[in-house]
Design a protein around this motif. Structure first.
Motif, PDB file in Angstrom:
ATOM      1  N   GLY A   1       0.803  -1.221   0.000  1.00 40.89           N
ATOM      2  CA  GLY A   1       0.000   0.000   0.000  1.00 40.89           C
ATOM      3  C   GLY A   1       0.828   1.258   0.000  1.00 40.89           C
ATOM      4  O   GLY A   1       2.065   1.221  -0.019  1.00 40.89           O
ATOM      5  N   GLN A   2       0.122   2.384   0.001  1.00 42.30           N
ATOM      6  CA  GLN A   2       0.728   3.704   0.093  1.00 42.30           C
ATOM      7  C   GLN A   2       0.262   4.375   1.384  1.00 42.30           C
ATOM      8  O   GLN A   2      -0.752   3.991   1.975  1.00 42.30           O
ATOM      9  CB  GLN A   2       0.335   4.567  -1.111  1.00 42.30           C
ATOM     10  CG  GLN A   2       0.948   4.145  -2.438  1.00 42.30           C
ATOM     11  CD  GLN A   2       2.424   4.539  -2.562  1.00 42.30           C
ATOM     12  OE1 GLN A   2       2.945   5.306  -1.741  1.00 42.30           O
ATOM     13  NE2 GLN A   2       3.096   4.013  -3.584  1.00 42.30           N
ATOM     14  N   ALA A   3       1.007   5.395   1.803  1.00 41.67           N
ATOM     15  CA  ALA A   3       0.680   6.116   3.029  1.00 41.67           C
ATOM     16  C   ALA A   3      -0.603   6.921   2.849  1.00 41.67           C
ATOM     17  O   ALA A   3      -0.859   7.497   1.789  1.00 41.67           O
ATOM     18  CB  ALA A   3       1.826   7.034   3.422  1.00 41.67           C
ATOM     19  N   ALA A   4      -1.409   6.969   3.900  1.00 44.19           N
ATOM     20  CA  ALA A   4      -2.643   7.743   3.857  1.00 44.19           C
ATOM     21  C   ALA A   4      -2.357   9.214   3.531  1.00 44.19           C
ATOM     22  O   ALA A   4      -3.125   9.866   2.817  1.00 44.19           O
ATOM     23  CB  ALA A   4      -3.375   7.621   5.190  1.00 44.19           C
ATOM     24  N   GLU A   5      -1.252   9.729   4.036  1.00 41.56           N
ATOM     25  CA  GLU A   5      -0.887  11.127   3.772  1.00 41.56           C
ATOM     26  C   GLU A   5      -0.612  11.339   2.287  1.00 41.56           C
ATOM     27  O   GLU A   5      -1.023  12.355   1.704  1.00 41.56           O
ATOM     28  CB  GLU A   5       0.343  11.505   4.604  1.00 41.56           C
ATOM     29  CG  GLU A   5       0.712  12.978   4.528  1.00 41.56           C
ATOM     30  CD  GLU A   5       1.903  13.336   5.414  1.00 41.56           C
ATOM     31  OE1 GLU A   5       2.355  14.492   5.343  1.00 41.56           O
ATOM     32  OE2 GLU A   5       2.372  12.454   6.170  1.00 41.56           O
ATOM     33  N   PHE A   6       0.068  10.398   1.651  1.00 42.38           N
ATOM     34  CA  PHE A   6       0.299  10.498   0.206  1.00 42.38           C
ATOM     35  C   PHE A   6      -1.016  10.462  -0.549  1.00 42.38           C
ATOM     36  O   PHE A   6      -1.254  11.251  -1.476  1.00 42.38           O
ATOM     37  CB  PHE A   6       1.198   9.377  -0.293  1.00 42.38           C
ATOM     38  CG  PHE A   6       1.164   9.215  -1.783  1.00 42.38           C
ATOM     39  CD1 PHE A   6       1.883  10.067  -2.600  1.00 42.38           C
ATOM     40  CD2 PHE A   6       0.375   8.227  -2.377  1.00 42.38           C
ATOM     41  CE1 PHE A   6       1.831   9.947  -3.993  1.00 42.38           C
ATOM     42  CE2 PHE A   6       0.320   8.087  -3.753  1.00 42.38           C
ATOM     43  CZ  PHE A   6       1.046   8.957  -4.568  1.00 42.38           C
ATOM     44  N   LEU A   7      -1.903   9.548  -0.195  1.00 38.15           N
ATOM     45  CA  LEU A   7      -3.183   9.417  -0.892  1.00 38.15           C
ATOM     46  C   LEU A   7      -3.971  10.721  -0.820  1.00 38.15           C
ATOM     47  O   LEU A   7      -4.559  11.161  -1.816  1.00 38.15           O
ATOM     48  CB  LEU A   7      -3.986   8.268  -0.292  1.00 38.15           C
ATOM     49  CG  LEU A   7      -3.350   6.884  -0.376  1.00 38.15           C
ATOM     50  CD1 LEU A   7      -4.169   5.884   0.430  1.00 38.15           C
ATOM     51  CD2 LEU A   7      -3.207   6.418  -1.816  1.00 38.15           C
TER      52      LEU A   7
ATOM     53  N   TRP B   1      -6.001  10.704  -4.294  1.00 37.07           N
ATOM     54  CA  TRP B   1      -6.405   9.321  -4.581  1.00 37.07           C
ATOM     55  C   TRP B   1      -7.413   8.855  -3.524  1.00 37.07           C
ATOM     56  O   TRP B   1      -7.436   9.376  -2.403  1.00 37.07           O
ATOM     57  CB  TRP B   1      -5.200   8.400  -4.565  1.00 37.07           C
ATOM     58  CG  TRP B   1      -4.268   8.548  -5.736  1.00 37.07           C
ATOM     59  CD1 TRP B   1      -4.246   9.552  -6.659  1.00 37.07           C
ATOM     60  CD2 TRP B   1      -3.209   7.657  -6.089  1.00 37.07           C
ATOM     61  NE1 TRP B   1      -3.240   9.347  -7.565  1.00 37.07           N
ATOM     62  CE2 TRP B   1      -2.595   8.182  -7.240  1.00 37.07           C
ATOM     63  CE3 TRP B   1      -2.730   6.467  -5.548  1.00 37.07           C
ATOM     64  CZ2 TRP B   1      -1.514   7.559  -7.855  1.00 37.07           C
ATOM     65  CZ3 TRP B   1      -1.656   5.835  -6.156  1.00 37.07           C
ATOM     66  CH2 TRP B   1      -1.050   6.375  -7.304  1.00 37.07           C
ATOM     67  N   PRO B   2      -8.224   7.840  -3.841  1.00 43.51           N
ATOM     68  CA  PRO B   2      -9.149   7.285  -2.841  1.00 43.51           C
ATOM     69  C   PRO B   2      -8.380   6.697  -1.659  1.00 43.51           C
ATOM     70  O   PRO B   2      -7.219   6.317  -1.776  1.00 43.51           O
ATOM     71  CB  PRO B   2      -9.889   6.181  -3.611  1.00 43.51           C
ATOM     72  CG  PRO B   2      -9.664   6.487  -5.051  1.00 43.51           C
ATOM     73  CD  PRO B   2      -8.338   7.165  -5.153  1.00 43.51           C
ATOM     74  N   ALA B   3      -9.053   6.584  -0.527  1.00 41.90           N
ATOM     75  CA  ALA B   3      -8.410   6.070   0.695  1.00 41.90           C
ATOM     76  C   ALA B   3      -8.567   4.564   0.854  1.00 41.90           C
ATOM     77  O   ALA B   3      -7.846   3.951   1.638  1.00 41.90           O
ATOM     78  CB  ALA B   3      -8.974   6.779   1.928  1.00 41.90           C
TER      79      ALA B   3
ATOM     80  N   VAL C   1      -9.624   0.297  -4.043  1.00 45.16           N
ATOM     81  CA  VAL C   1      -9.961   1.331  -5.022  1.00 45.16           C
ATOM     82  C   VAL C   1      -8.695   2.030  -5.527  1.00 45.16           C
ATOM     83  O   VAL C   1      -8.502   2.215  -6.731  1.00 45.16           O
ATOM     84  CB  VAL C   1     -10.950   2.350  -4.422  1.00 45.16           C
ATOM     85  CG1 VAL C   1     -11.334   3.400  -5.459  1.00 45.16           C
ATOM     86  CG2 VAL C   1     -12.195   1.644  -3.904  1.00 45.16           C
ATOM     87  N   TYR C   2      -7.805   2.414  -4.604  1.00 42.80           N
ATOM     88  CA  TYR C   2      -6.629   3.144  -5.080  1.00 42.80           C
ATOM     89  C   TYR C   2      -5.615   2.242  -5.767  1.00 42.80           C
ATOM     90  O   TYR C   2      -4.857   2.696  -6.642  1.00 42.80           O
ATOM     91  CB  TYR C   2      -6.003   4.006  -3.983  1.00 42.80           C
ATOM     92  CG  TYR C   2      -5.158   3.341  -2.922  1.00 42.80           C
ATOM     93  CD1 TYR C   2      -3.863   2.883  -3.198  1.00 42.80           C
ATOM     94  CD2 TYR C   2      -5.602   3.245  -1.612  1.00 42.80           C
ATOM     95  CE1 TYR C   2      -3.065   2.314  -2.204  1.00 42.80           C
ATOM     96  CE2 TYR C   2      -4.819   2.680  -0.615  1.00 42.80           C
ATOM     97  CZ  TYR C   2      -3.562   2.218  -0.917  1.00 42.80           C
ATOM     98  OH  TYR C   2      -2.765   1.667   0.073  1.00 42.80           O
TER      99      TYR C   2
ATOM    100  N   ALA D   1       1.158  -4.567  -6.871  1.00 42.36           N
ATOM    101  CA  ALA D   1      -0.049  -4.493  -6.035  1.00 42.36           C
ATOM    102  C   ALA D   1      -1.314  -4.809  -6.836  1.00 42.36           C
ATOM    103  O   ALA D   1      -2.192  -5.529  -6.329  1.00 42.36           O
ATOM    104  CB  ALA D   1      -0.144  -3.131  -5.356  1.00 42.36           C
ATOM    105  N   PRO D   2      -1.462  -4.315  -8.077  1.00 43.57           N
ATOM    106  CA  PRO D   2      -2.652  -4.704  -8.843  1.00 43.57           C
ATOM    107  C   PRO D   2      -2.729  -6.204  -9.124  1.00 43.57           C
ATOM    108  O   PRO D   2      -3.828  -6.775  -9.169  1.00 43.57           O
ATOM    109  CB  PRO D   2      -2.498  -3.903 -10.148  1.00 43.57           C
ATOM    110  CG  PRO D   2      -1.689  -2.712  -9.767  1.00 43.57           C
ATOM    111  CD  PRO D   2      -0.702  -3.238  -8.761  1.00 43.57           C
ATOM    112  N   ILE D   3      -1.580  -6.864  -9.279  1.00 39.20           N
ATOM    113  CA  ILE D   3      -1.581  -8.317  -9.499  1.00 39.20           C
ATOM    114  C   ILE D   3      -2.053  -9.038  -8.246  1.00 39.20           C
ATOM    115  O   ILE D   3      -2.837  -9.996  -8.317  1.00 39.20           O
ATOM    116  CB  ILE D   3      -0.181  -8.784  -9.922  1.00 39.20           C
ATOM    117  CG1 ILE D   3       0.193  -8.180 -11.269  1.00 39.20           C
ATOM    118  CG2 ILE D   3      -0.108 -10.312  -9.975  1.00 39.20           C
ATOM    119  CD1 ILE D   3       1.616  -8.449 -11.691  1.00 39.20           C
ATOM    120  N   VAL D   4      -1.566  -8.591  -7.103  1.00 38.75           N
ATOM    121  CA  VAL D   4      -2.008  -9.169  -5.827  1.00 38.75           C
ATOM    122  C   VAL D   4      -3.519  -8.988  -5.664  1.00 38.75           C
ATOM    123  O   VAL D   4      -4.236  -9.913  -5.260  1.00 38.75           O
ATOM    124  CB  VAL D   4      -1.229  -8.516  -4.667  1.00 38.75           C
ATOM    125  CG1 VAL D   4      -1.920  -8.768  -3.338  1.00 38.75           C
ATOM    126  CG2 VAL D   4       0.205  -9.039  -4.626  1.00 38.75           C
TER     127      VAL D   4
END
Length: 328
Positions: free
Chosen positions: A103-109, A114-116, A120-121, A180-183
């Motif tokens: 995943g990515q950090a909530a702060e980056f999103l 980007w969605p949280a 979705v993200y 991540a999309p493959i997972v």
């Protein structure tokens, strides 16, 4: 005795090739014995996709039998039909630790717009081209002060790991974008972000945590030619010290055939060893409630419980969690 499980560790790269494959260590965990069965390289993204699909085909039938068996036992125990097929009770037949940020950090999103929600993200990121994804990263970096360009997740801070935004040096940001999309598309359960009762479970592993616990901060892979002999000695120390780590952290006995120990020792990149470290990390975590992830609490004073619970909720819904990390 519980049924044997397959435990896999994957050392990932976003651009696998014959020279630099995704490495996979496949083990069986039966009782408290973890046996290394194979080390192999996956030379393409298609090979990795196929490995996830093969695991589903191979283990779904056994998983369904296990579910039925537990259902019958539960009914017999209580005299009525209790809920069956709860994956948290150990029903997974195939469990893998993957060394890349899920995943990515909530702060980056938030800063990227980007969605949280994780699913979705991740789909959004997967819809972007390589160039578009990099532009989104650089746009956020451009707005941030020097020294704070790259945002780390809470679990990255706890693990002293690189930001999943990183596109250079160790390009884990590229790994997130490609993998991540493959997972997500695999349909497997992804702890703790998506838990739907598949026969397969994927966890975010970080072999550096195991290595640090065994040999400290000494480097054991890659590096200039002049240092390779010393780093091979560190790999030997690490392989030898893993038995004690596994016993102390999971009550496990390791069974590593000599041929595989030699492969890990002489792989100067350390990729096969990292794959096995991921497998050991997963096997140890399998002995703990909720894979060792911290639980929520409501009895702390001064609002600390509320902060803790919000942090854990962020990890579970948005950012993900690295095996073996505490709250930062």
């Amino acid at each position: 005795m519980p049924a044997a499980r397959t435990i896999c560790g994957f050392d990932m790269t976003s651009a696998p090739s014959r020279q630099k494959p995704i490495t996979c260590a496949t083990c069986t965990l039966e009782g408290n014995r973890l046996t290394l069965l194979s080390l192999r390289g996956l030379e393409s993204i298609a090979d990795f996709r196929q490995a996830l699909a093969d695991a589903q085909c191979q283990f779904d039938a056994q998983y369904q039998l296990d579910v039925q068996r537990r259902f019958i036992v539960q009914c017999s125990a209580v005299g009525k039909c209790a809920d069956a097929a709860d994956p948290s009770d150990g029903g997974y037949s195939w469990i893998a630790g993957l060394d890349f940020p899920f995943g990515q950090a909530a702060e980056f999103l938030a800063e990227a717009g980007w969605p949280a929600e994780w699913e979705v993200y991740v789909r959004h990121a997967g819809s972007l081209s390589r160039e578009e994804y990099a532009e989104a990263i650089y746009a956020v970096m451009a707005k941030r002060p020097k020294g704070r360009k790259l945002i780390r997740r809470l679990t990255d801070v706890a693990a002293n790991a690189i930001s999943p935004m990183s596109l250079a040096y160790v390009p884990v940001g590229r790994m997130f974008h490609v993998l991540a999309p493959i997972v997500l598309e695999s349909g497997a359960d992804v702890f703790p972000l998506r838990m739907r009762g598949d026969s397969r479970l994927l966890l975010e592993a970080y072999p550096a945590l195991v290595a640090r616990a065994v040999i400290g901060s000494d480097s054991y892979k890659e590096g200039p030619a002049a240092q390779r002999e010393h780093r091979e000695q560190n790999r030997a120390r690490l392989v030898q010290g893993l038995a004690g780590y596994a016993e102390q952290n999971g009550g496990l006995v390791l069974d590593v055939p000599h041929v595989f120990a030699e492969t890990m020792l002489h792989d100067w990149r350390g990729d096969y060893l990292d794959a096995f470290l991921c497998a050991v990390q997963v096997a140890c975590a399998s002995r703990l409630p909720d894979w060792g992830m911290l639980s929520e609490h409501g009895d702390a004073a001064g609002g600390s419980a509320e902060v803790r619970n919000k942090t854990l909720e962020c990890m579970r819904r948005t950012e993900g969690w690295i095996l073996g990390t505490d709250l930062p």
